[in-house]
Design a protein around this motif. Structure first.
Motif, short mmCIF file in Angstrom:
data_model
loop_
_atom_site.label_atom_id
_atom_site.label_comp_id
_atom_site.label_asym_id
_atom_site.label_seq_id
_atom_site.Cartn_x
_atom_site.Cartn_y
_atom_site.Cartn_z
N ARG A 2 -27.02 -32.43 -32.06
CA ARG A 2 -27.32 -31.15 -31.44
C ARG A 2 -27.09 -31.23 -29.94
O ARG A 2 -27.31 -32.28 -29.31
CB ARG A 2 -28.77 -30.76 -31.73
CG ARG A 2 -29.03 -30.47 -33.20
CD ARG A 2 -30.38 -29.81 -33.36
NE ARG A 2 -31.45 -30.67 -32.94
CZ ARG A 2 -32.09 -31.52 -33.74
NH1 ARG A 2 -31.70 -31.63 -35.00
NH2 ARG A 2 -33.07 -32.26 -33.30
N PRO A 3 -26.69 -30.09 -29.30
CA PRO A 3 -26.44 -30.10 -27.86
C PRO A 3 -27.60 -30.63 -27.06
O PRO A 3 -27.42 -31.40 -26.13
CB PRO A 3 -26.16 -28.61 -27.56
CG PRO A 3 -25.61 -28.07 -28.83
CD PRO A 3 -26.36 -28.79 -29.91
N THR A 50 -27.76 -25.72 -33.07
CA THR A 50 -26.89 -26.80 -33.57
C THR A 50 -25.42 -26.54 -33.34
O THR A 50 -24.59 -27.40 -33.59
CB THR A 50 -27.14 -27.01 -35.08
OG1 THR A 50 -26.84 -25.77 -35.76
CG2 THR A 50 -28.58 -27.42 -35.35
N THR A 51 -25.08 -25.32 -32.85
CA THR A 51 -23.68 -24.98 -32.59
C THR A 51 -23.58 -24.33 -31.22
O THR A 51 -24.57 -23.89 -30.64
CB THR A 51 -23.13 -24.00 -33.64
OG1 THR A 51 -23.80 -22.73 -33.49
CG2 THR A 51 -23.35 -24.54 -35.06
N SER A 52 -22.36 -24.23 -30.71
CA SER A 52 -22.15 -23.59 -29.41
C SER A 52 -22.49 -22.11 -29.48
O SER A 52 -22.97 -21.53 -28.49
CB SER A 52 -20.70 -23.79 -28.95
OG SER A 52 -19.79 -23.25 -29.89
N ASN A 53 -22.26 -21.46 -30.63
CA ASN A 53 -22.61 -20.05 -30.77
C ASN A 53 -24.11 -19.84 -30.67
O ASN A 53 -24.58 -18.89 -30.02
CB ASN A 53 -22.11 -19.50 -32.11
CG ASN A 53 -20.60 -19.31 -32.14
OD1 ASN A 53 -19.97 -19.16 -31.10
ND2 ASN A 53 -20.02 -19.33 -33.33
N GLU A 54 -24.88 -20.72 -31.30
CA GLU A 54 -26.34 -20.62 -31.22
C GLU A 54 -26.84 -20.91 -29.81
O GLU A 54 -27.78 -20.28 -29.33
CB GLU A 54 -26.97 -21.57 -32.24
CG GLU A 54 -26.75 -21.13 -33.68
CD GLU A 54 -27.04 -22.24 -34.68
OE1 GLU A 54 -27.23 -23.39 -34.25
OE2 GLU A 54 -27.05 -21.95 -35.89
N ASP A 56 -25.11 -20.31 -27.11
CA ASP A 56 -24.72 -19.13 -26.34
C ASP A 56 -25.74 -18.00 -26.51
O ASP A 56 -26.16 -17.37 -25.54
CB ASP A 56 -23.33 -18.67 -26.78
CG ASP A 56 -22.74 -17.61 -25.87
OD1 ASP A 56 -23.15 -17.53 -24.69
OD2 ASP A 56 -21.88 -16.84 -26.34
N HIS A 91 -20.77 -30.92 -20.92
CA HIS A 91 -19.98 -30.75 -22.13
C HIS A 91 -18.84 -29.77 -21.83
O HIS A 91 -18.96 -28.57 -22.11
CB HIS A 91 -20.85 -30.23 -23.27
CG HIS A 91 -22.09 -31.02 -23.48
ND1 HIS A 91 -22.11 -32.27 -24.05
CD2 HIS A 91 -23.39 -30.76 -23.16
CE1 HIS A 91 -23.34 -32.73 -24.09
NE2 HIS A 91 -24.14 -31.84 -23.55
N LEU A 94 -17.64 -26.55 -23.68
CA LEU A 94 -18.42 -25.31 -23.74
C LEU A 94 -17.90 -24.24 -22.78
O LEU A 94 -18.36 -23.10 -22.82
CB LEU A 94 -19.89 -25.61 -23.40
CG LEU A 94 -20.68 -26.44 -24.41
CD1 LEU A 94 -22.07 -26.74 -23.86
CD2 LEU A 94 -20.77 -25.71 -25.74
N ARG A 97 -16.87 -21.35 -24.63
CA ARG A 97 -17.67 -21.08 -25.82
C ARG A 97 -19.03 -20.47 -25.51
O ARG A 97 -19.91 -20.47 -26.37
CB ARG A 97 -17.85 -22.38 -26.62
CG ARG A 97 -16.52 -22.95 -27.11
CD ARG A 97 -16.73 -24.18 -27.95
NE ARG A 97 -15.44 -24.76 -28.36
CZ ARG A 97 -15.32 -25.84 -29.12
NH1 ARG A 97 -16.42 -26.45 -29.58
NH2 ARG A 97 -14.14 -26.31 -29.43
#
Length: 320
Positions: A2-3, A50-54, A56, A91, A94, A97
């Motif tokens: 996770r980020p 857990t994702t770049s969309n989340e 964001d 990162h 990103l 993203r």
């Protein structure tokens, strides 16, 4: 991974990348990111990112929270901007993203547009310098005049040490000059600027002698003051002098550049002295600064006092 978990390995993974940033900038990024994760944890969302969309969406929601539930201030907007920039620094993938976060920043800027701060007018700079001389706050007086004359950013001035100032340098035509080495600036390393005004050269030399008398080691900082304290002292002085202008340390740099331009300097000479890289940017700023400077107002007695010391600069730093 996770980020937010990746952030914990930042130091081990990217020390060289971190070294590319000013330590102060890196610290501000880290603080903003930590504040974001603390909010996410309080909202029960930290474990769901857990994702770049989340990530964001979470950053965008944090921006909404700061703007509409905390306070729509420039400081809170800066938190969002620094958190986004810091995450991208750590990162780089990103960068493309986090579109919702970028739109949120633009929306906030439209809702609360930046107020242009005027450059410090020439006569006010002389009046302020004299104000601090008379109160025996000579570091403040020297900082004000030095930032104005040499187009210095406050942090550039505060980083100066006795080794950075050469009072016996040789100018391009063989003349003796006082040169200041700027080891680290916003636009590069190992740049320099010469002190133009004789009374300022004399006061710089006096400060160097004082530093030596105080027994400070060679290479010790010339100014024992923080940027925050400087701005607070400046704000207090403006209030006492009856000046209704929202000036900061950066207003001195802009004021010196504007005064030079009004005196007929070529834009390239202003850029070189101020270490600006983009001519179009400086030309745009100069239009704003000049307009604000020409329309700046101050109490007439104060203006006349500043004008008198401008015309009699040898007396500016003399004690009464």
């Amino acid at each position: 991974m996770r980020p937010h978990a990746l952030l914990r390995t930042r130091i081990a993974r990217s020390r060289l990348r971190d070294a590319a940033l000013d330590p102060t900038t890196l610290e501000r990024y880290n603080i903003a990111i930590q504040q974001f994760w603390e909010w996410a944890e309080e909202e029960g969302r930290k474990g769901t990112i857990t994702t770049s969309n989340e990530l964001d969406r979470a950053l965008e929601d944090w921006g909404d929270y700061l703007c509409f539930e905390v306070a729509s201030t420039r400081g809170n907007l800066a938190r969002l901007i620094k958190a986004r920039a810091g995450l991208i620094h750590m990162h780089p993938h990103l960068k493309t993203r986090l579109p919702n976060t970028l739109l949120a920043i633009k929306g906030w800027e439209r809702l609360a547009p930046t107020t242009q701060r005027p450059p410090a007018p020439r006569f006010l700079v002389f009046a302020l310098t004299r104000y601090f001389v008379e109160r025996n706050q000579r570091q403040m007086a020297l900082l004000i005049y030095l930032c104005f004359d040499c187009f210095l950013r406050i942090n550039e001035a505060l980083r100066l040490t006795s080794q950075d100032i050469n009072t016996n340098a040789t100018g391009p035509d063989g003349e003796a000059v006082t040169a200041i080495l700027l080891k680290k600036t916003k636009t590069g390393l190992n740049q320099s600027v010469t002190v133009l005004r004789p009374e300022l050269v004399q006061e710089v030399s006096r400060r160097l002698v004082q530093v030596a008398k105080e027994g400070l080691a060679n290479g010790q900082k010339i100014f024992v003051i923080s940027a925050y304290t400087f701005n607070q002292q400046l704000k207090k002085a403006l209030k006492e002098l009856g000046v209704d202008m929202q000036l900061t340390a950066h207003s001195l740099r802009h004021g010196g550049a504007t005064a030079a331009r009004l005196d007929g300097w070529q834009i390239q000479d202003v850029m070189h002295r101020g270490r600006w890289k983009c001519q179009k940017t400086v030309e745009r700023y100069m239009q704003v600064w000049t307009a604000l400077s020409l329309h700046a107002t101050m109490p007439e007695p104060l203006r006349e006092a500043g004008k008198w010391f401008y015309q009699n600069p040898k007396l500016l730093f003399q004690k009464t």
